[in-house]
Design an enzyme around this catalytic site. Structure first.
Site, PDB file in Angstrom:
ATOM      1  CG  ASN A  69      42.915  63.688  36.114  1.00 60.40           C
ATOM      2  OD1 ASN A  69      41.952  64.012  36.398  1.00 60.40           O
ATOM      3  ND2 ASN A  69      43.580  63.379  37.545  1.00 60.40           N
ATOM      4  CG  ASP A  70      42.956  68.673  34.332  1.00 70.24           C
ATOM      5  OD1 ASP A  70      42.651  67.845  35.681  1.00 70.24           O
ATOM      6  OD2 ASP A  70      43.994  69.175  34.631  1.00 70.24           O
ATOM      7  CB  VAL A  71      40.609  65.872  28.777  1.00 67.39           C
ATOM      8  CG1 VAL A  71      41.800  66.233  28.503  1.00 67.39           C
ATOM      9  CG2 VAL A  71      40.870  64.137  28.310  1.00 67.39           C
TER      10      VAL A  71
END
Lengths: 488, 105
Positions: free
Chosen positions: A416-418
């Site tokens: 997600n964050d990446v």
């Protein structure tokens, strides 16, 4: 003196037999430990490519065997049977664990192993404190030599921190304890105070008194500080924590090496210490966060409320496994971005099957791995290797990031964050500045996620969910990929 | 050995470690951690010395406990590293799949 001069091997004068030290080290023994140390260097060197890595691991085993045999042969053994039993019990347990452990559980296993190194360092330090004569570090009165006390104190303190910190890391990674940061009030002040007391006591222990109470207090406080340092650090910062504890276990071994004047331990400790430090650095850089900020902890604990409220009213598209299968098959190039969610769902094997099916359909399949994907450095690489994905199809962030513009499908599974563009566009975002995959440049994005409700570790909403070309595939990662495979 | 010789070894080994570890490919960072774990258990040398020494029972038992703990790490660490490294393969597929790739190319 027994080594001929023409071999060119330098033996420090202090190692010669007629020295005053109680247990003078023979040059041959020192040489054997040196060879063991060199084997360990070659073991790490072998890891520069998968092709040479197994030979490297063998060098490590050879080095360890040399160190073990040398120690056993050169000391009067009052208790060989007990020692062999201890090695057999420990070795048997270790071997069984190593054979049975699931690859997805590697982060926990490594944390557990770190804790054992830490505890062993504490035990060795305590044994050396109780019986300094055996280690050749006793003065005429039978007390520990002054110069050995500082190394002993530091070694035991680092070992204890490694132990309790690793136990907490293990519990968090294994799910026995919530991965959420636990923040105590005033924790920075408390931690600094305890660290200062530990250092002060070690100084006092060295300079003034080797009373057992001081030694015990240093040990107890070090256990406590290890615990306090790790509880405020959240689950996805664990790659940094594990690397840092890896580094600590090395420094503990090095400190013991100083105490025992053992080259194998010093070389190994320095190698492991720098290895862990470099990995921590790489992980921090991949998150664009300072090491101190990660270690201070508390990340992601307080920023989720606003993001969760803001996202409810934005439109997004839901895709089905059949849609995904159709578009994947039509693609020329597909880039798969795995994250921790893939590990949780154990989806690596079905993912590789999907990759095989697509390759049979003439699609180029590549895997893109972010340095902090998963819970430890290289976690995703191991899982893909376990699923038989050839390592030359797996790419690092900087090697593949400019390919998204020529990519038809970006397939995000459990990450997600990446892939969050806020890291590029939104200076107010907690992950601003973190290098991320430019999935937005791909023609189509499939995003496998369990629900729309959850946000990534950083607690920030992800604009990728709402892009025109994004289709959300909601469900368990493994089941979703299985359905796609059926449809292919 | 005097302190300065030991310190020299330590400092130089830190530099060796720095350069060797930077050359490790990121794909092998997990095996790197497990193998460093195994080799840092060379601390077993200290454990053996205290376990082998006569005269102080408490120190001996502490040493034996440390021998057991370090052995878990040594055997477990090398074995799990070996297991992981065996999984890293190049693009060499079994026959049917290899031909499928051949068609594509």
């Amino acid at each position: 003196m027994s080594v001929p001069a023409e071999t060119g091997i330098y033996i420090p004068p202090a190692a010669m037999p007629p020295a005053e030290v109680t247990h003078a080290v023979s040059p041959w023994v020192a040489l054997a430990y040196l060879v063991a140390g060199v084997c360990f260097i070659l073991a790490l060197r072998g890891l520069s490519s998968p092709a040479s890595s197994r030979r490297g691991n063998r060098f490590g085993m050879v080095g360890m065997t040399i160190a073990l045999v040398t120690t056993l042969v050169t000391h009067q053994l009052a208790s060989l049977p007990e020692i062999l039993v201890a090695i057999a019990i420990g070795g048997g347990i270790g071997f069984i664990i190593a054979r049975r452990i699931l690859m997805t559980a590697m982060p926990q296993l490594v944390a557990a192993f770190h804790s054992l190194v830490g505890l062993a360092a504490v035990l060795v330090g305590s044994a050396a404190y109780l019986n300094p004569g055996a280690f050749g570090i006793a003065d005429a009165m039978g007390h520990v030599l002054t110069e050995s006390r500082v190394e002993m104190g530091l070694g035991v303190a680092i070992g204890a921190i490694t132990f309790s910190g690793s136990v907490i890391a293990f519990l968090k990674l294994n799910g026995n304890m919530s991965g959420a940061p636990i923040t105590l009030p005033m924790r920075h002040a408390i931690n600094f105070l305890i660290l200062a007391v530990i250092l002060g006591l070690i100084a006092y222990f060295t300079a003034a008194s080797d009373a057992p109470a001081i030694f015990a207090t240093v040990t107890a406080l070090s256990f406590l500080i290890g615990f306090l340092l790790i509880i405020p650090i959240g689950g996805a910062d664990m790659p940094v924590v594990i690397s840092m504890l890896n580094s600590y276990s090395g420094w503990a071994a090095a400190a013991m090496g100083f105490t025992l004047h053992n080259t194998a331990m010093i070389i190994t400790g320095a190698l492991v210490g720098s290895s862990g430090a470099i990995l921590s650095y790489i992980m921090c850089k991949a998150m664009n966060r300072g090491f101190i900020s990660v270690i201070a902890g508390g990340f992601g604990a307080d920023s989720s409320g606003g993001a969760a409220a803001a996202k409810a009213d934005r439109p997004w598209k839901r895709g089905s496994a059949e849609d995904a299968a159709f578009l994947l098959k039509e693609a020329n190039q597909v880039i798969i971005i795995p994250g921790y969610g893939m590990a949780v769902a154990q989806a690596q094997h079905v993912l590789r099957e999907m990759g095989d099916l697509l390759k049979e359909a003439g699609v180029t399949v590549k895997y893109a791995i972010h340095p902090v994907a998963g819970r430890m450095p290289g976690h995703m690489n191991v899982l893909l290797a376990e699923a038989n994905v050839p390592y030359d199809e797996v790419f690092e962030l900087e090697d593949i990031n400019n390919e998204f513009a020529q990519t038809d499908v970006a397939f995000v599974i459990g990450a997600n964050d990446v892939v969050n563009p806020a890291a590029k566009d939104d200076p107010g975002s907690p992950i601003y500045g973190m290098p991320v995959f430019d999935v937005g440049k791909a023609k189509t994005i499939f995003f496998i996620k369990r629900t729309m409700g959850g946000v990534g570790y950083a607690g920030v909403d992800n604009d990728v969910f709402y892009m025109d070309q994004t289709m959300m595939l909601l469900g368990d990662a493994k089941k979703m990929v299985e359905e796609i495979n059926k449809a292919l | 050995m005097d302190f300065i010789s030991i310190l020299s070894i330590f400092v130089l080994a830190c530099f060796v470690g720095y350069y060797v570890v930077w050359s490790v490919t990121p794909a092998l960072h997990t095996p790197l951690m497990s193998v460093t774990n195994a080799i840092s258990s060379v601390i077993i040398v200290g454990a053996l010395i205290s376990a082998a020494a006569a005269g102080h029972p408490a120190a001996k038992w502490l040493g034996l406990a440390a021998v057991a703990l370090a052995s878990v790490n040594i055997f477990g660490g090398f074995a799990v590293t070996e297991r992981m490294l065996a999984m890293y393969k190049k693009k060499e597929r079994p026959a049917p799949k290899a031909s499928a790739e051949g068609d594509k190319a």
